[in-house]
Design an enzyme around this catalytic site. Structure first.
Site, PDB file in Angstrom:
ATOM      1  N   HIS A 127       0.854  -1.184   0.000  1.00 40.85           N
ATOM      2  CA  HIS A 127       0.000   0.000   0.000  1.00 40.85           C
ATOM      3  C   HIS A 127       0.894   1.241   0.000  1.00 40.85           C
ATOM      4  O   HIS A 127       1.623   1.490   0.952  1.00 40.85           O
ATOM      5  CB  HIS A 127      -0.902  -0.011   1.228  1.00 40.85           C
ATOM      6  CG  HIS A 127      -1.924   1.077   1.225  1.00 40.85           C
ATOM      7  ND1 HIS A 127      -2.987   1.080   0.368  1.00 40.85           N
ATOM      8  CD2 HIS A 127      -2.039   2.201   1.973  1.00 40.85           C
ATOM      9  CE1 HIS A 127      -3.723   2.156   0.590  1.00 40.85           C
ATOM     10  NE2 HIS A 127      -3.166   2.866   1.557  1.00 40.85           N
ATOM     11  N   ASP A 150       0.698   5.102  -0.070  1.00 33.85           N
ATOM     12  CA  ASP A 150      -0.116   6.311  -0.022  1.00 33.85           C
ATOM     13  C   ASP A 150       0.460   7.334  -0.982  1.00 33.85           C
ATOM     14  O   ASP A 150       1.651   7.649  -0.936  1.00 33.85           O
ATOM     15  CB  ASP A 150      -0.145   6.868   1.396  1.00 33.85           C
ATOM     16  CG  ASP A 150      -1.063   6.056   2.307  1.00 33.85           C
ATOM     17  OD1 ASP A 150      -2.133   5.647   1.833  1.00 33.85           O
ATOM     18  OD2 ASP A 150      -0.712   5.831   3.476  1.00 33.85           O
ATOM     19  N   ASP A 203      -8.185   1.454   2.385  1.00 30.43           N
ATOM     20  CA  ASP A 203      -7.828   2.385   3.456  1.00 30.43           C
ATOM     21  C   ASP A 203      -8.685   3.641   3.493  1.00 30.43           C
ATOM     22  O   ASP A 203      -8.302   4.618   4.115  1.00 30.43           O
ATOM     23  CB  ASP A 203      -6.345   2.779   3.291  1.00 30.43           C
ATOM     24  CG  ASP A 203      -5.782   3.467   4.518  1.00 30.43           C
ATOM     25  OD1 ASP A 203      -6.232   3.177   5.628  1.00 30.43           O
ATOM     26  OD2 ASP A 203      -4.888   4.313   4.353  1.00 30.43           O
ATOM     27  N   HIS A 262      -7.087   9.386  -0.681  1.00 30.99           N
ATOM     28  CA  HIS A 262      -7.727   9.289   0.636  1.00 30.99           C
ATOM     29  C   HIS A 262      -6.900   9.804   1.808  1.00 30.99           C
ATOM     30  O   HIS A 262      -7.366   9.729   2.951  1.00 30.99           O
ATOM     31  CB  HIS A 262      -8.156   7.839   0.894  1.00 30.99           C
ATOM     32  CG  HIS A 262      -7.027   6.849   0.916  1.00 30.99           C
ATOM     33  ND1 HIS A 262      -6.771   6.013  -0.145  1.00 30.99           N
ATOM     34  CD2 HIS A 262      -6.105   6.560   1.847  1.00 30.99           C
ATOM     35  CE1 HIS A 262      -5.731   5.255   0.146  1.00 30.99           C
ATOM     36  NE2 HIS A 262      -5.306   5.567   1.351  1.00 30.99           N
TER      37      HIS A 262
END
Length: 1008
Positions: A254, A256, A366, A572
């Protein structure tokens, strides 16, 4: 007296730790490093830690060591992209971080070049970076494999607890250790174990050998034999105690897009992570890795096309899985429906163009809650499945299923799965104490035999390690724990859909509200405001250009490049306000650029459109475009700043030409100290600065209960965790009302506009509010400028209204959500702050009051009080979040009938996207509406150039939950296609009416 299992496990862990010290037979330091071309020695501090730095060295491993057993170990003091360049021209690139510090090599001689930052994976600065480690090791394979296997046995014993296999596992592990021929020479032993925690606590260690002896051939052979015997015993035990459950592993990292680091660092994280994953694929045929986010691949296409080509090859081989179908992993609470549609449209098109595949699984592990509009958007984008983890973070209530149908506003359903891994969620590990609880927590096991498990270091990227790949192979032979295998997310859902076709799965209806991170609806107001402005500016630019094309102007150009910027900033951790300051400096600059360019496009499109209007004798004309489906009273701000608020009306999706000389203000506007009035409303402002009366003249009803627009400060907005993310439920226990304004001044008296200004001060901050009533207004605007200089303090507006209802209406993407105004259950109590887009409304039969806004998202509706959060002051991860000045507008609107009968949406649209006007000459007055929508009231989503071929794409939606007739009126020679989906491809509609509740409808309009 025999030891207990717990005591034996403690001893086993001690012995396993001992084995680790003999994992390498020999080591050899790599000397001759340079830092930005200057020499740097082992354990030397970096000369500086600014920006990206470059290490380099030429390395040569000892000739006597077997090449297959040589490993390169590095710790340079920060995250790095390292490239090994061999004499034959081969290169190999890896990511270096705290979890990836050991690398295989393809030859003995090579050069090393790095791009390095003095940061750790979560953006933390390494304030004293140094060259900590640079060496070759000769890996003792048998010792390494036995150490890892015993470690996994110990983890299995730990997590299986009272399971009857545990004594057998303990016996097997102890037997393996007893079978070893292990060294004991004092000097070598003390030197090898000197780094152990307990040894490091000794007052003074004896003199240590620089390169103590490793295992002899005989000792290494005993480790190999112990490994084989232990593996054989595990296989025997597996027959007696078969695996319990099944997990499908997907390698994951993941990343970001921006969070505790700016995007420029994410670009480096991508390359590090992607190269690591590719290197694992070269050495394992079984390993599978997934990566979402079209934006990442588009970025690689620009700056590292060779890396993208390597990824494309692995996608073709089925080892690398692109997933998600969206441009980024966006927040889904705050973007408008059209933005979410573009996430899928541009995402799916990019994946198909680049990799030859579309996605069927939406991958949003997420995000902080999910709009009820999403299932329909996904289904129309070819996506029938949905994955998330975040629902498990809710603190009070939990969705009772983890494999279920998620039903959206319109009734569309997507098959949804989530897993509950207590070891870092979607950043899971390949080990027994991750497998067992994940399977135990899988509530859908009675219906489906497999749960998904994503593994790999993430958030800051990094991904799967070589040890994880090796662990998976070893764990295939273990008894009692779940069986796990590498696979694809797509294949998991294909199986799950087969199960769903055979068995009845639970259904979750409506939005998925996260009972946590509620402050993300308010933090970093600046980016939220600019994001909404950018959305509206692009939609409006496309609409004006498209209307012009229908009137004879050129076909509009695609604005996809600017849409991509908006979609990127919906990520997000950007739009929700949970990132560092540098992220918002970038985001506001990028979104500001979009707004500026879109305004230029609007002006250009309006000029081109005006050129196609009938010529005439009006020398001082006002050309006005209504880019919505609501007939709107003429309100415009002229180039000299003059406001026009006339009785004239501009038809939906039309362009109107007025003679400025004949425009008159709507009648009835009056203003005095503390009083504003027009034909529709009568307003009284009290000495405390609040609205003490708001009369809706058509009904004679008072709209406020006591007073509205009460400003309250909450200095106890200090959540126990997640400062920028959270508002605790008891934040209002300490509250200070701003009820002693510094001044109340009548600042405008008409004839088009009247206004009263109120100025408040709280500690170091000021709030300036201007109550504005225009001559034709049906709402009272509250233009607000906040100059905020207080930390960990929340400002809200509370609005008690004279209407009683058990539910309030909150606008969301492509529709509305009704939420309870009471707190009967824990579900309702937990929803004390919830998302709304442009309005919240409380209506009783015949009458209601709405609170509208053009920049805010965090709302509440408790009893008859509509609340809205205006600004916060968190200190982490941005100590200066929302510091300084910001301006926005909200409004109070009483109305007759329901919210949709009373025109609430129309006024909310007008507040967020005023009519677009320009001054011109030589035109004829009149209204020109090339596109007419007939039938029940619907809402406008977009009118844009088609992605393929000629023509325009029109997208509408039903916003209130009604059904009915709908038809389009087009200019001569224009025709509308059959129904399309959001990918602009033919689709079969279901439902007897032309438009169904909350349905999204799309057509291609084409000139024959």
């Amino acid at each position: 007296m025999p030891l207990t299992i717990a005591q034996r496990l403690d001893r086993l862990k001690v012995r396993i730790a001992e084995l680790a010290h003999w994992r390498d037979r020999q080591s050899a330091a790599i000397d001759g490093w340079t830092f930005e071309s200057e020499p740097i020695a082992h354990h030397q501090d970096w000369p500086h830690r600014q920006g990206v730095v470059h290490f380099a060295v030429s390395a040569e491993a000892p000739e006597a060591w077997p090449l297959a057993d040589i490993r390169l170990q590095l710790d340079l003091g920060g995250e790095s992209l390292i490239t090994l360049s061999y004499p034959d021209g081969q290169t190999e690139t890896f990511g270096l971080d705290p979890y990836h510090q050991e690398f295989p090599v393809k030859g003995r001689r090579f050069s090393i070049a790095t791009e390095t930052v003095a940061r750790f994976p979560f953006g933390e600065p390494n304030r004293a970076p140094r060259l900590n480690k640079a060496r070759f090791i000769w890996l003792d394979g048998p010792a390494h494999r036995l150490h890892l296997l015993l470690k996994q046995v110990a983890e299995a014993i730990d997590v299986l607890g009272e399971h009857e296999v545990v004594p057998h596992l303990m016996d097997a592990a102890e037997h393996a250790l007893r079978s070893l021929d292990w060294p004991s020479d004092t000097a070598a032993y003390i030197s090898r174990t000197s780094g152990a925690v307990m040894q490091q606590k000794i007052w003074e260690l004896p003199e240590l050998e620089a390169n103590p002896a490793g295992l002899t051939e005989e000792q290494s052979a005993s480790a190999a034999a112990a490994f084989e015997a232990l593996t054989a015993r595990l296989k025997e035990l597996q027959k007696r105690f078969p695996p319990n459950g099944e997990l499908l592993l997907t390698g994951h990292a993941h990343i970001d897009l921006a969070w505790l680091w700016p995007y420029r660092e994410t670009r480096r994280k991508m390359r590090r992570t992607f190269n690591t994953a590719l290197s694992l694929m070269e050495r394992s045929d079984d390993f599978r890795f997934n990566q979402s986010t079209a934006h990442y691949y588009a970025q690689m296409e620009e700056e590292d096309p060779d890396l993208l080509e390597r990824i494309k090859n692995k996608v073709a081989e089925g080892k690398w899985e692109t997933v998600g179908g969206m441009w980024v992993e966006p927040d889904t609470n705050m973007p408008t429906g059209e933005s979410l549609a573009r996430q899928v449209l541009y995402g799916q098109r990019y994946f198909e163009k680049t990799f030859g595949t579309r996605h069927t699984v939406c991958w949003l592990p997420d995000c902080f809650g999910f709009s009820g509009a999403l299932p329909q958007i996904l289904r129309q984008g070819g996506i029938d499945s949905f994955f998330t983890i975040k629902v498990n973070w809710s603190e009070t209530n939990h969705i009772p299923s983890d494999l279920f149908w998620w039903k959206g506003l319109d009734g569309s359903q997507v098959l949804t799965h989530t897993f509950d891994n207590p070891m870092q969620g979607y950043n899971g590990f390949v080990q027994p104490d991750c497998y067992v609880p994940t399977w135990k927590n899988f509530r859908g096991k009675t219906q489906h035999d497999t749960s998904l498990l994503a593994v790999g270091y993430g958030d800051g990227g990094g991904g799967v390690t070589p040890e994880m790949v090796e662990r998976e192979v070893q764990l295939r032979d273990f008894p009692a724990i779940p069986q796990a295998r590498w696979g694809t997310v797509k294949s998991y859902y294909e199986q799950a859909h087969r199960t769903a076709g055979e068995k009845s799965l639970p259904v979750w209806d409506g939005e998925i509200y996260l009972e946590l991170h509620r402050a993300t609806l308010t933090s970093q107001s600046g980016v939220k405001r600019k994001h909404r402005q950018a959305e509206r500016a692009l939609i409006t630019a496309e609409a004006i250009a498209s209307l012009g094309h229908m009137l004879g102007a050129d076909k509009p150009q695609s604005l996809e490049a600017d849409w991509r910027v908006v979609l990127k900033n919906e990520f997000h951790d950007i739009l929700p306000g949970s990132s560092i300051r540098e992220v918002y400096q970038d985001a506001e600059q990028e979104l500001g650029g979009v707004i500026d360019r879109a305004k230029i496009e609007q002006a250009r499109a309006l000029q081109a459109l005006s050129a196609k209007l009938p010529k005439g004798g009006v020398g001082d004309a006002l050309v006005v475009v209504n880019p919505s489906l609501a007939a709107r009273p003429l309100s415009a701000t002229l180039s000299d700043g003059t406001v026009v608020s006339a009785a004239d009306v501009v038809a939906p999706l039309s362009v109107a030409v007025f003679d400025k000389g004949t425009l008159k203000p709507a009648s009835g506007l009056k203003a005095g100290p503390g009083h504003l009035e027009n034909e529709h409303l009568s307003v009284a402002i009290g000495k405390d600065g609040a609205v003490v009366s708001l009369i809706h003249k058509a009904t004679g009803r008072e709209a406020v209960d006591g007073s509205a627009n009460q400003l309250w400060v909450y200095p106890g907005d200090k959540p126990r965790n997640w400062d920028a993310w959270d508002i605790d439920a008891d934040y209002a226990e300490k509250a200070v009302r701003l009820d002693a304004p510094e001044s109340i001044t009548l600042v405008e008296e008409g004839p088009h506009r009247a206004a009263i200004r109120v100025v408040y001060r709280y500690r170091n901050s000021s709030v300036t509010q201007t109550y504005v009533l225009t001559a034709n207004a049906r709402r009272l605007d509250i233009e607000t400028t906040i100059d905020w200089h207080d930390r960990r303090t929340l400002l809200r507006t509370l609005n008690p209204v004279a209407a009683l209802a058990r539910k309030a209406t909150f606008e969301c993407a492509f529709g509305i959500v009704e939420r309870a105004t009471h707190t009967n259950t824990s579900w309702e109590q937990a929803m004390f702050e919830a998302v709304a887009h442009r309005f919240v409304d409380i209506t009783e039969p015949g009458f209601g009051v709405a609170l509208l806004n053009n920049a805010k998202y965090g709302h509440s509706a408790r009893g008859n009080v509509i609340g809205m959060s205006l600004v916060r002051g968190p200190i982490y991860p941005d100590p200066l979040a929302d510091e300084g000045e910001q301006s926005f507008t909200y409004a109070l609107m009483p109305h007759e009938g329901t919210w949709h009968e009373g025109g609430v949406l129309d006024e909310a649209i007008d507040l967020n996207q005023p009519l677009v006007a320009a001054e011109a000459s030589g035109l004829s007055t009149g209204t020109f509406a090339p596109l007419v929508v007939n039938g029940i009231p619907v809402a406008f989503s977009g009118l844009k150039p088609a992605e393929e071929g000629d023509g325009l794409i029109l997208r509408l939606y039903e916003p209130a939950g009604r059904r009915g007739n709908l038809s389009l009126g087009l200019p001569s020679g224009w025709a509308a296609s059959q129904p399309l989906n959001i990918l602009e491809e033919p689709m079969e509609r279901k439902g007897p009416a032309d438009i169904m509740p909350f349905e999204i409808r799309t057509w291609k309009l084409k000139y024959a």
